[in-house]
Design a protein around this motif. Structure first.
Motif, PDB file in Angstrom:
ATOM      1  N   SER A  97      13.180  14.406  55.162  1.00  9.84           N
ATOM      2  CA  SER A  97      13.712  15.232  53.999  1.00  9.84           C
ATOM      3  C   SER A  97      15.007  15.103  53.783  1.00  9.84           C
ATOM      4  O   SER A  97      15.490  15.152  52.523  1.00  9.84           O
ATOM      5  N   GLY A  98      15.957  14.916  54.685  1.00 11.08           N
ATOM      6  CA  GLY A  98      17.443  14.806  54.231  1.00 11.08           C
ATOM      7  C   GLY A  98      17.474  13.498  53.604  1.00 11.08           C
ATOM      8  O   GLY A  98      18.373  13.606  52.539  1.00 11.08           O
ATOM      9  N   ARG A  99      16.921  12.254  54.003  1.00 10.19           N
ATOM     10  CA  ARG A  99      17.061  11.006  53.330  1.00 10.19           C
ATOM     11  C   ARG A  99      16.671  11.323  51.898  1.00 10.19           C
ATOM     12  O   ARG A  99      17.224  10.753  50.861  1.00 10.19           O
ATOM     13  N   ASP A 100      15.522  11.924  51.735  1.00  8.74           N
ATOM     14  CA  ASP A 100      15.005  12.066  50.207  1.00  8.74           C
ATOM     15  C   ASP A 100      15.775  13.108  49.481  1.00  8.74           C
ATOM     16  O   ASP A 100      15.738  12.842  48.264  1.00  8.74           O
ATOM     17  N   GLU A 101      16.412  14.316  50.168  1.00  9.27           N
ATOM     18  CA  GLU A 101      17.256  14.941  49.375  1.00  9.27           C
ATOM     19  C   GLU A 101      18.458  14.117  48.855  1.00  9.27           C
ATOM     20  O   GLU A 101      18.899  14.292  47.691  1.00  9.27           O
ATOM     21  N   LEU A 102      18.938  13.408  50.065  1.00  7.05           N
ATOM     22  CA  LEU A 102      19.989  12.689  49.306  1.00  7.05           C
ATOM     23  C   LEU A 102      19.812  11.606  48.400  1.00  7.05           C
ATOM     24  O   LEU A 102      20.676  11.474  47.381  1.00  7.05           O
ATOM     25  N   ALA A 103      18.799  10.964  48.314  1.00  4.66           N
ATOM     26  CA  ALA A 103      18.276  10.020  47.432  1.00  4.66           C
ATOM     27  C   ALA A 103      18.129  10.673  45.851  1.00  4.66           C
ATOM     28  O   ALA A 103      18.541  10.062  45.039  1.00  4.66           O
ATOM     29  N   GLY A 104      17.573  11.797  45.985  1.00  4.32           N
ATOM     30  CA  GLY A 104      17.470  12.647  44.709  1.00  4.32           C
ATOM     31  C   GLY A 104      18.907  13.015  44.366  1.00  4.32           C
ATOM     32  O   GLY A 104      18.741  12.774  42.892  1.00  4.32           O
ATOM     33  N   GLN A 105      19.898  13.440  44.881  1.00  5.61           N
ATOM     34  CA  GLN A 105      21.008  13.772  44.562  1.00  5.61           C
ATOM     35  C   GLN A 105      21.701  12.476  43.777  1.00  5.61           C
ATOM     36  O   GLN A 105      22.243  12.542  42.497  1.00  5.61           O
TER      37      GLN A 105
END
Length: 467
Positions: free
Chosen positions: A320-328
């Protein structure tokens, strides 16, 4: 009696480099929480009655045990949250050093302070003394599983408090190791205990009258929740929350050294550090040269298996942290940001990796402009002059730490005074040291850890007047 949800088998160790579930643990229920708090309360009574020399001997023995276990602990940390093995070993070593620091200095930091002229208050003698509060609840994050807990545990125990740790749910191995470490060192059972519980159980523990205070390191949202519950119970809190730390580069600075340090400041712990430099604000006169140096060094980083000694960057701790960063990052690019550098990552599907990335032209309509990026992503900003650089630095709700690079002493003093942060590092990167207070302002929280201030946070400052 403290209440919580029934125990379920819901806490897992998942290797971020592979996505493989390595182990699972049962969460603990009301009976186990009650036993933990009751035992901690008894330990706090015993610790209060012991002298500093006794507690220091126990603390040094626990530090010796931690160092002896360094390789085992470091490898467990790597498999839980993905930091490189080199950095995991350094975390263990730093934690042991901090334990010895407080063993050496607790008595000095908490010594009685006599008033120099007691007759001014109509007394024959007047003084202040520091005394422990009792049982302190610590709610800690996963990014430094040993260090984050130890920078609370070492001063708290040396002050005579007992600690109860609610660690992040993705690092249960680290939590269980810490659960036994201090008892192995000689502290009374219950002096420092770990609870494997979900976040939903925290509010009822805070409300328990046997819990004297709370400390949390974590997100802004978690801090607001803990602060709210502690406020209702009228209990002392220390909150160390997020950061979006500025890293200012002014004309005349050593640009090669600044760029090398900028990479370390941003990419340490796979970019998952609250005091990482995240916003690189560079004076226009040196912007192009610094950007080229910074981009080249980021692109050259080695990303891969965190257990390999030569790896610079491992995976992010959670999917989830990776996906959040990718979204940013995707949002920033959609709004006009430009990618200046991106390192290579392992093949798709082999872990929760995100490429170390450098962006520029991130505007105020982008999430990255105000949000904390928790991963290996750096953002460059161009400033026309010193005043604009400071305005950009102060232009977020956070205020944890900061850095400025300049060879102009007067400019350094001006910027140090102007930056709204808990710390400023001049010609260096933000780092926490046991000798120096650590903490933030604004949405980065309040209170201090480490240094003399850190051990005093969970003490009653008692005034004594003697006629």
């Amino acid at each position: 009696m403290t209440t919580a949800a029934p125990a379920t088998r819901s806490i897992a160790v998942t290797n971020p480099a592979t996505g493989e579930v390595l182990a699972q643990f049962d969460t603990q229920g009301p009976a186990e929480i009650e036993t933990c708090i009751r035992t901690a309360q008894e330990a706090a009574r015993q610790l209060r009655a012991t002298g500093y020399a006794t507690r220091a001997a126990w603390m040094r023995r626990a530090a010796d045990l931690l160092e002896a276990d360094r390789e085992e602990v470091a490898r467990a940390v790597v498999t839980e949250m993905g930091k490189t093995i080199v950095q995991a070993r350094a975390e263990v070593t730093k934690s042991a050093r901090t334990m010895r620091f407080y063993a050496d200095h607790a008595e000095e930091f908490l010594a009685d302070q006599p008033l120099a002229a007691p007759e001014r208050v109509g007394a024959g003698q007047a003084l202040t003394k520091y005394q422990p509060l009792g049982v302190v609840l610590a709610v800690m994050p996963w990014n430094y599983p040993i260090w984050q807990a130890m920078r609370f545990a070492a001063p708290a125990l040396m002050a005579g408090n007992a600690g109860v740790l609610k660690h992040a749910s993705n690092v249960p191995q680290s939590a269980l190791y810490l659960d036994s470490l201090f008892t192995r060192g000689g502290f009374p059972p219950g002096s420092f205990s770990s609870l494997l519980i979900g976040s939903g159980a925290v509010a009822s523990i805070i409300a328990d009258p046997r819990i004297a205070a709370v400390t949390l390191t974590g997100s802004e949202g978690a801090g607001r929740s803990v602060g709210e519950h502690a406020g209702r119970a009228i209990k002392k809190t220390v909150l160390e929350l997020g950061g979006s730390d500025p890293f200012l580069v002014m004309p005349g600075a050593d640009l090669e050294k600044a760029a090398k340090t900028a990479v370390a400041a941003r990419m340490n712990n796979n970019g998952q550090s609250c005091i990482a430099g995240k916003r690189f604000i560079v004076h226009t006169d040196v912007y192009d040269e610094f950007a080229a140096l910074f981009a080249r060094k980021i692109a050259a980083l080695s990303v891969g298996d965190p257990l390999q000694e030569t790896t610079d960057i491992g995976p992010l701790a959670t999917l989830s942290g990776r996906d959040e960063l990718a979204g940013q990052v995707d949002d920033a690019v959609t709004h006009g940001a430009r990618v200046l550098a991106k390192a290579a990552t392992p093949a798709e599907g082999t872990g929760w990796y995100y490429p170390p990335t450098l962006l520029e032209n991130v505007g105020p309509d982008s999430r990255l402009f105000l949000e904390e990026a928790f991963g290996p992503v750096a953002v460059l900003y161009r400033a026309a002059d010193e005043q604009e650089a400071v305005a950009l630095a102060n232009g977020t709700p956070f205020g944890l730490s900061s850095a400025v690079w300049t060879n102009d002493d007067d400019q350094a003093r001006r910027i140090v005074d102007a930056l709204e942060a808990g710390a400023v590092f001049v010609n260096g990167m933000s780092v926490s040291y046991p000798e120096l207070p650590f903490g933030g302002v604004r949405d980065s929280g309040y209170g201090r850890e480490l240094g003399a201030a850190g051990i005093r946070e969970f003490c009653n400052l008692k005034t004594v007047w003697i006629g």
